[in-house]
Design a protein around this motif. Structure first.
Motif, mmCIF file in Angstrom:
data_model
loop_
_atom_site.group_PDB
_atom_site.id
_atom_site.type_symbol
_atom_site.label_atom_id
_atom_site.label_comp_id
_atom_site.label_asym_id
_atom_site.label_seq_id
_atom_site.Cartn_x
_atom_site.Cartn_y
_atom_site.Cartn_z
ATOM 1 N N ALA A 156 0.837 -1.207 0.000
ATOM 2 C CA ALA A 156 0.000 0.000 0.000
ATOM 3 C C ALA A 156 0.869 1.253 0.000
ATOM 4 C CB ALA A 156 -0.936 -0.010 1.201
ATOM 5 N N LEU A 157 1.926 1.242 0.792
ATOM 6 C CA LEU A 157 2.828 2.396 0.831
ATOM 7 C C LEU A 157 3.507 2.600 -0.524
ATOM 8 C CD1 LEU A 157 4.525 4.311 3.117
ATOM 9 C CD2 LEU A 157 6.276 2.854 2.132
ATOM 10 N N LEU A 158 4.016 1.534 -1.101
ATOM 11 C CA LEU A 158 4.682 1.622 -2.397
ATOM 12 C C LEU A 158 3.708 2.037 -3.502
ATOM 13 C CD1 LEU A 158 6.851 -1.585 -1.959
ATOM 14 C CD2 LEU A 158 7.702 0.770 -1.919
ATOM 15 N N SER A 159 2.477 1.541 -3.431
ATOM 16 C CA SER A 159 1.458 1.922 -4.412
ATOM 17 C C SER A 159 1.059 3.390 -4.247
ATOM 18 C CB SER A 159 0.223 1.025 -4.274
ATOM 19 O OG SER A 159 0.542 -0.301 -4.615
ATOM 20 N N TRP A 160 0.976 3.844 -3.005
ATOM 21 C CA TRP A 160 0.694 5.265 -2.762
ATOM 22 C C TRP A 160 1.804 6.120 -3.361
ATOM 23 C CZ3 TRP A 160 3.946 8.248 0.452
ATOM 24 C CH2 TRP A 160 3.586 9.591 0.519
ATOM 25 N N GLN A 161 3.060 5.694 -3.182
ATOM 26 C CA GLN A 161 4.168 6.454 -3.753
ATOM 27 C C GLN A 161 4.041 6.548 -5.270
ATOM 28 O OE1 GLN A 161 7.537 4.261 -1.983
ATOM 29 N NE2 GLN A 161 8.137 6.221 -1.065
ATOM 30 N N ARG A 162 3.672 5.456 -5.918
ATOM 31 C CA ARG A 162 3.504 5.456 -7.373
ATOM 32 C C ARG A 162 2.387 6.407 -7.787
ATOM 33 N NH1 ARG A 162 1.699 5.315 -12.145
ATOM 34 N NH2 ARG A 162 2.113 3.656 -13.626
ATOM 35 N N ALA A 163 1.270 6.358 -7.050
ATOM 36 C CA ALA A 163 0.141 7.227 -7.375
ATOM 37 C C ALA A 163 0.479 8.697 -7.120
ATOM 38 C CB ALA A 163 -1.088 6.820 -6.564
ATOM 39 N N ALA A 164 1.213 8.972 -6.052
ATOM 40 C CA ALA A 164 1.535 10.359 -5.690
ATOM 41 C C ALA A 164 2.571 10.984 -6.606
ATOM 42 C CB ALA A 164 2.021 10.417 -4.241
ATOM 43 N N THR A 165 3.468 10.160 -7.139
ATOM 44 C CA THR A 165 4.569 10.707 -7.930
ATOM 45 C C THR A 165 4.407 10.494 -9.433
ATOM 46 O OG1 THR A 165 5.872 8.673 -7.775
ATOM 47 C CG2 THR A 165 6.205 10.353 -6.038
ATOM 48 N N GLY A 166 3.588 9.520 -9.823
ATOM 49 C CA GLY A 166 3.426 9.220 -11.237
ATOM 50 C C GLY A 166 4.560 8.409 -11.824
ATOM 51 N N THR A 167 5.424 7.877 -10.984
ATOM 52 C CA THR A 167 6.559 7.101 -11.470
ATOM 53 C C THR A 167 6.778 5.873 -10.587
ATOM 54 O OG1 THR A 167 8.919 7.146 -12.011
ATOM 55 C CG2 THR A 167 8.218 8.513 -10.161
ATOM 56 N N TRP A 168 7.313 4.836 -11.193
ATOM 57 C CA TRP A 168 7.628 3.618 -10.445
ATOM 58 C C TRP A 168 8.989 3.727 -9.751
ATOM 59 C CZ3 TRP A 168 11.964 0.709 -11.394
ATOM 60 C CH2 TRP A 168 12.658 1.011 -12.556
ATOM 61 N N THR A 169 9.803 4.700 -10.116
ATOM 62 C CA THR A 169 11.168 4.768 -9.590
ATOM 63 C C THR A 169 11.224 5.148 -8.113
ATOM 64 O OG1 THR A 169 11.431 7.014 -10.451
ATOM 65 C CG2 THR A 169 12.221 5.213 -11.831
ATOM 66 N N VAL A 170 10.305 5.971 -7.644
ATOM 67 C CA VAL A 170 10.297 6.332 -6.219
ATOM 68 C C VAL A 170 10.012 5.099 -5.361
ATOM 69 C CG1 VAL A 170 9.132 7.702 -4.433
ATOM 70 C CG2 VAL A 170 9.820 8.779 -6.595
ATOM 71 N N PRO A 171 8.942 4.314 -5.652
ATOM 72 C CA PRO A 171 8.775 3.092 -4.870
ATOM 73 C C PRO A 171 9.913 2.093 -5.061
ATOM 74 C CG PRO A 171 7.004 3.331 -6.492
ATOM 75 C CD PRO A 171 7.805 4.578 -6.524
ATOM 76 N N ALA A 172 10.572 2.104 -6.219
ATOM 77 C CA ALA A 172 11.700 1.183 -6.427
ATOM 78 C C ALA A 172 12.854 1.517 -5.490
ATOM 79 C CB ALA A 172 12.163 1.222 -7.878
ATOM 80 N N VAL A 173 13.166 2.793 -5.339
ATOM 81 C CA VAL A 173 14.250 3.190 -4.422
ATOM 82 C C VAL A 173 13.850 2.863 -2.990
ATOM 83 C CG1 VAL A 173 15.584 5.139 -3.521
ATOM 84 C CG2 VAL A 173 15.162 4.957 -5.979
#
Length: 184
Positions: A156-173
């Motif tokens: 959920a946290l990683l998915s929120w990061q993707r939704a908030a930033t529009g990129t997969w790279t933030v949750p990847a880091v």
């Protein structure tokens, strides 16, 4: 190929095959070959599928939003590691660090870029929840049922990061740092 890629059945098939590979990971790694090579091959295949499969483009957030979202995610995992305790390996090896890093980036390419990206037309809640639930479910065969709520929260946290930033790279880091916190 573009005609095949745009068919809903093809998109679902790729997502199902990726999840099936992850669900079968324990069996694949016990099949008798070199588990390091097999894990690396599995995560590489998952990452390539996540990287090359076309998904609708998202609007990327400003750098400050990406950085603050990244900081929140890393802080959450660091606090969880401090509170949760657990045990770490006696001495993490370079192979262990590399495999954990490969797993984190590959899973984010697959779950946040591919799965969440393909679900975006269903809305933010469905796309985030769908990728988080699948992320949690594929970890159960490896770690056991106890991990489901933990990985559901992480997903959920990683998915929120993707939704908030529009990129997969933030949750990847974030995922990369979380995996390294577990082994170091």
């Amino acid at each position: 190929m573009n005609g095949v890629v745009n068919r809903p059945a093809a998109r679902v098939t790729v997502a199902v095959l990726g999840c099936a590979l992850l669900l079968a990971r324990r069996s694949i790694l016990r099949a008798g070959g070199d588990p390091v090579v097999e894990a690396a091959a599995l995560f590489t295949a998952l990452g390539v599928a996540g990287a090359v499969w076309p998904v609708p483009s998202s609007r990327r957030a400003a750098a400050r939003v990406c950085l603050s979202t990244l900081a929140i995610g890393i802080a959450a995992f660091a606090i969880g590691r401090l509170i949760g305790g657990g045990h770490r390996p006696v001495l993490p090896t370079a192979t262990m660090l590399l495999l954990n890093s490969l797993a984190a980036v590959s899973e984010e390419l697959f779950f946040r870029r591919l799965v969440q990206g393909l679900l975006t037309r269903r809305g933010v809640v469905i796309s985030a929840a769908g990728s988080a639930v699948l992320f949690a479910a594929v970890h159960v065969p490896i770690y056991g049922l106890w991990v489901l709520p933990v990985d559901l929260g992480a997903g959920a946290l990683l998915s929120w990061q993707r939704a908030a930033t529009g990129t997969w790279t933030v949750p990847a880091v974030t995922h990369l740092v979380a995996n390294l916190l577990v082994v170091i």
